[in-house]
Enzyme design. Structure first.
Site, PDB file in Angstrom:
ATOM      1  N   ARG A 251      47.733  49.503  60.803  1.00  0.00           N
ATOM      2  CA  ARG A 251      47.379  50.184  61.875  1.00  0.00           C
ATOM      3  C   ARG A 251      47.022  51.783  61.616  1.00  0.00           C
ATOM      4  NH1 ARG A 251      52.474  50.320  65.802  1.00  0.00           N
ATOM      5  NH2 ARG A 251      54.317  51.158  64.103  1.00  0.00           N
TER       6      ARG A 251
ATOM      7  N   CYS B  54      40.316  58.108  61.729  1.00  0.00           N
ATOM      8  CA  CYS B  54      40.467  59.714  61.569  1.00  0.00           C
ATOM      9  C   CYS B  54      39.898  60.155  62.905  1.00  0.00           C
ATOM     10  CB  CYS B  54      39.077  60.088  60.623  1.00  0.00           C
ATOM     11  SG  CYS B  54      38.625  61.580  60.896  1.00  0.00           S
TER      12      CYS B  54
ATOM     13  N   GLU C  12      52.313  56.537  69.869  1.00  0.00           N
ATOM     14  CA  GLU C  12      53.099  57.237  69.037  1.00  0.00           C
ATOM     15  C   GLU C  12      52.184  58.162  68.227  1.00  0.00           C
ATOM     16  OE1 GLU C  12      55.823  54.819  66.487  1.00  0.00           O
ATOM     17  OE2 GLU C  12      57.175  54.869  68.163  1.00  0.00           O
TER      18      GLU C  12
ATOM     19  N   CYS D 131      44.305  63.566  58.031  1.00  0.00           N
ATOM     20  CA  CYS D 131      43.158  63.292  57.316  1.00  0.00           C
ATOM     21  C   CYS D 131      42.112  64.351  56.790  1.00  0.00           C
ATOM     22  CB  CYS D 131      42.079  62.482  58.362  1.00  0.00           C
ATOM     23  SG  CYS D 131      40.619  61.923  57.837  1.00  0.00           S
TER      24      CYS D 131
ATOM     25  N   GLU E  46      60.308  52.776  74.367  1.00  0.00           N
ATOM     26  CA  GLU E  46      60.681  51.723  73.465  1.00  0.00           C
ATOM     27  C   GLU E  46      62.086  51.966  73.214  1.00  0.00           C
ATOM     28  OE1 GLU E  46      58.061  51.406  70.211  1.00  0.00           O
ATOM     29  OE2 GLU E  46      56.412  51.616  71.377  1.00  0.00           O
TER      30      GLU E  46
ATOM     31  N   TRP F  59      60.825  45.965  59.095  1.00  0.00           N
ATOM     32  CA  TRP F  59      59.739  45.296  58.928  1.00  0.00           C
ATOM     33  C   TRP F  59      59.995  44.407  57.766  1.00  0.00           C
ATOM     34  CZ3 TRP F  59      55.018  49.340  58.989  1.00  0.00           C
ATOM     35  CH2 TRP F  59      54.656  49.521  60.399  1.00  0.00           C
TER      36      TRP F  59
HETATM   37  C1  GLA Z   1      57.098  51.975  66.967  1.00  0.00           C
HETATM   38  C2  GLA Z   1      55.941  51.463  67.709  1.00  0.00           C
HETATM   39  C3  GLA Z   1      55.953  50.142  67.897  1.00  0.00           C
HETATM   40  C4  GLA Z   1      56.480  49.402  67.160  1.00  0.00           C
HETATM   41  C5  GLA Z   1      57.690  49.827  66.704  1.00  0.00           C
HETATM   42  C6  GLA Z   1      58.556  48.989  65.917  1.00  0.00           C
HETATM   43  O1  GLA Z   1      58.219  52.510  67.818  1.00  0.00           O
HETATM   44  O2  GLA Z   1      55.569  52.426  68.804  1.00  0.00           O
HETATM   45  O3  GLA Z   1      54.443  49.734  68.142  1.00  0.00           O
HETATM   46  O4  GLA Z   1      55.864  49.490  65.760  1.00  0.00           O
HETATM   47  O5  GLA Z   1      57.763  51.160  66.206  1.00  0.00           O
HETATM   48  O6  GLA Z   1      57.974  49.189  64.399  1.00  0.00           O
HETATM   49 ZN    ZN Z   2      39.182  63.038  59.094  1.00  0.00          ZN
END
Ligand code: GLA
Ligand code: ZN
Length: 665
Positions: free
Chosen positions: A105, A109, A144, A153, A305, A313
């Site tokens: 993910r 840019c 985030e 970038c 969160e 992971w």
């Molecule tokens: C972050 C992200 C979530 C997920 C968690 C866990 O806080 O916002 O999308 O990826 O980490 O890795």
């Molecule tokens: Zn760029």
């Protein structure tokens, strides 16, 4: 009804037949809101302009039948493969010219015009469609922001934007040359077109250019946010916009971002975190980002969160101990969260985050974590209704500055010196005495605080000097530290007077020399007791300031390490080294002894006490972050709140009391 608890939900990961079971389980648990769709672009627009919003409509409606509202995220942290296939130039480029490819993910840019066009199309349709839905109560832009864009970038689009940003800041290339000191190593420019993004060089970088690059990157991420927020606000004016920030993450100034949000949110993962300071004891390290996010608006915030089970992971963290999840949630609430959303509802069976566990395990069968969280929600919701909106009123402010942080990233001085680590020296010592702290941004009004700690005020401006001077003149207690007043805000060294510059009379000293403590530290003597100074020594020459502690080793033994100076109605302290933990504790004792500042309560290490105001009274949280039972002596005027542990506190226990506000006993 006000919202206290929620979960992050990904219905698209599960068969439709399961959705109702999920909604029912959520309702039983006390879940009132879900956040959805922030990674669902390929399912909501599988081909250009072909919007498939129906499944999300259905999920929202079904959840609403169980009394659960929805927050929707825009999916721009993960553009789908068809967009990347059509416009591969959207993928970001690192400082070595390498493309970060599709497959994870954040492969975007944020300057790229083709990407902006895709976003405009999607977000407009998304906002117009879901903006009409009364069960959708708010938005989150992207996810985030700043995450994973390590050095952001360096593509040509970003470079173009950087040039425009510089043109706006400096007006003419002559000004840029002056502010960047381009006479050095033959860097003079004839026009803005000759200025490059600071890619990997053969050797070294211009610190002024680097600082502007970091400022530019922060502004770019902010612009990327606001670009989407404007579309959302226009299409759906009645809904809130928040963002899930990451504590002390540094890519975008959260102070700037918060100015564009209805309220701040934060992601809190005690078991696997961002930017940890390994020297800070655990509880302080967990509390600091919460206080920091509160400081972005000085308002209650949300946790978007909150850890709900094992994090991981490829590797995994420890299983939260019985009680720990509820303790961590209570800590978030205690520091100012008005709502806590747990990440994620059910552990996913697919993709990168198969081991970032949720409230439910892979099987979907409720287990220990969901039972503990359910109990936590039922117990805490009535309490949260009581103190909703209420906050602590700390007497101590710590000034936090992204610009100072950037400057120390560019030139750390000592391999182990970090801005955040230095700030945490003070935060941790205050935390350990249960003295509440408010983080403030540079330039913010300081007059409401009895103490202001402004660490590493390295980049200095006449405005800041005037503000600090006035604060002390009017009776404030100011703490400045090593490396104050070294540079202009353009990251060029001051040369018009000895360090610390214009504030020398406020501090009652000059700093004619310094020593970088490579592979060593320095002894510090305070009233016969021995401590250590770390990483750096400023060698102070008092001019009226009174030494509180002196160096006790090195060629400068006997030179003051910590001083205090009376100025106007107030006092200015100078701490000329980075204090080790015992020295910082001694310094906080000095703060207590010399002023009206008082700990909320004395407790054993890692038993935390903090409070929130509630209708003229205080709700006190006593949080046991240790695996042992802990004795705590509760003041006579505090009455226990039903449903929570009492003293002694069980391992990972949470006790809550109502009592008079601090200082009003
Ligand atoms: C972050 C992200 C979530 C997920 C968690 C866990 O806080 O916002 O999308 O990826 O980490 O890795
Ligand atoms: Zn760029």
């Amino acid at each position: 009804m006000a919202i206290s608890f929620g979960v992050d939900y990904y219905p698209e990961h599960w068969p439709r037949e399961r959705w109702e079971t999920d909604a029912k389980l959520m309702q039983e648990m006390g879940v009132q809101v879900v956040r959805m769709a922030e990674f669902s672009w390929s399912r909501l627009e599988p081909r250009e302009g072909e919007f498939q919003f129906g499944w999300l409509d259905d999920a929202i409606a079904l959840l609403a039948r169980y009394g659960i509202s929805t927050i929707l995220g825009t999916p721009t942290a993960a553009p789908p493969a068809w967009i990347i296939a059509r416009n591969p130039e959207i993928q970001p480029v690192d400082s070595q010219g390498r493309v970060r490819h599709f497959g994870g993910r954040h492969h975007d840019c944020q300057s790229n015009p083709a990407y902006r066009a895709h976003i405009k199309r999607y977000v407009t349709a998304f906002a117009e469609h879901f903006g009409k839905n009364p069960n959708v109560i708010g938005w989150q832009v992207d996810n985030e922001l700043g995450n994973s864009h390590e050095d952001l970038c360096f593509c040509e689009e970003c470079e173009k934007r950087f040039r425009l940003w510089l043109q706006e800041r400096y007006g003419s290339i002559e000004e840029l040359n002056r502010h960047w000191g381009t006479v050095f190593w033959s860097q003079g420019y004839n026009s803005f077109d000759e200025v490059f993004a600071p890619r990997m060089t053969a050797s070294g970088h211009n610190p002024s250019q680097m600082l502007d690059w970091k400022r530019f990157c922060s502004d770019l991420v902010l612009d990327f946010h606001n670009f989407q927020a404007e579309i959302l606000r226009k299409a759906a004016p009645g809904k809130f916009i928040t963002h899930n920030m990451m504590g002390f993450s540094d890519k975008i100034s959260y102070f700037d971002l918060a100015d564009h949000l209805d309220f701040s949110s934060h992601d809190q993962y005690p078991g696997g975190h961002f930017q940890e300071d390994p020297n800070a004891p655990r509880a302080a390290r967990l509390a600091a980002p919460l206080d920091f996010i509160r400081g972005t608006k000085h308002r209650p915030f949300w946790i978007m969160e909150q850890q709900s089970s094992i994090t991981g992971w490829g590797d995994m963290g420890r299983a939260p101990r019985p009680g720990q999840l509820a303790l961590w949630a209570a800590q978030s609430i205690a520091h100012g969260a008005d709502a806590v959303v747990f990440f994620r509802w059910r552990t996913c069976t697919v993709g990168t985050e198969q081991y970032w566990h949720g409230v439910l395990p892979h099987s979907g069968v409720p287990g220990r974590c969901s039972r503990e969280l359910s109990a936590c929600m039922h117990r805490a919701a009535p309490l949260m209704a009581r103190h909703r909106g209420g906050l602590p009123k700390p007497k101590v402010a710590i000034v936090f500055s992204y610009e100072q942080e950037y400057a120390f990233q560019i030139q750390p001085h000592h391999p182990e010196l970090t801005y955040l680590g230095h700030v945490m020296t003070y935060y941790r010592a205050l935390f350990e005495r249960n003295i509440p702290v408010e983080f403030v941004r540079e330039g913010e009004d300081l007059s409401g605080y009895e103490w202001v700690v402004a660490p590493l005020q390295y980049l200095m401006t006449p405005q800041k000097e005037a503000q600090f001077r006035a604060y002390v003149e009017n009776g404030g207690n100011l703490v400045l530290t090593m490396r104050t007043g070294v540079k202009h805000e353009d990251n060029l060294c001051m040369d018009n007077q000895p360090l610390p510059g214009a504030l020398h009379d406020v501090l009652g000293l000059t700093v004619p020399e310094y020593d970088c403590l490579r592979e060593t530290d320095v002894q510090v003597d305070w009233g016969g007791a021995r401590y250590r100074g770390l990483k750096w020594s400023d060698l102070v020459e008092p001019q009226g300031a009174k030494p509180l502690a002196v160096y006790a080793s090195e060629f400068y033994a006997g030179t003051p390490a910590i001083t205090v100076n009376e100025y106007g109605k107030g006092r200015a302290y100078y701490v000329a080294t980075e204090m080790d933990a015992p020295l910082a504790a001694r310094f906080v004792q000095e703060m207590v002894d010399s002023s009206a500042l008082r700990p909320l309560l004395d407790t054993p290490q890692d038993v935390e006490v903090c409070y929130r105001e509630a209708g003229g009274k205080a709700v006190y949280f006593v949080l046991n972050h240790t695996a042992q039972e802990q004795p705590v002596e509760i003041p006579a005027g505090w009455t226990p709140v039903e449903g929570f542990d009492g003293a002694p506190l069980p391992p990972y226990g949470v006790a809550v009391y109502e009592g008079p506000l601090p200082g009003e006993a």
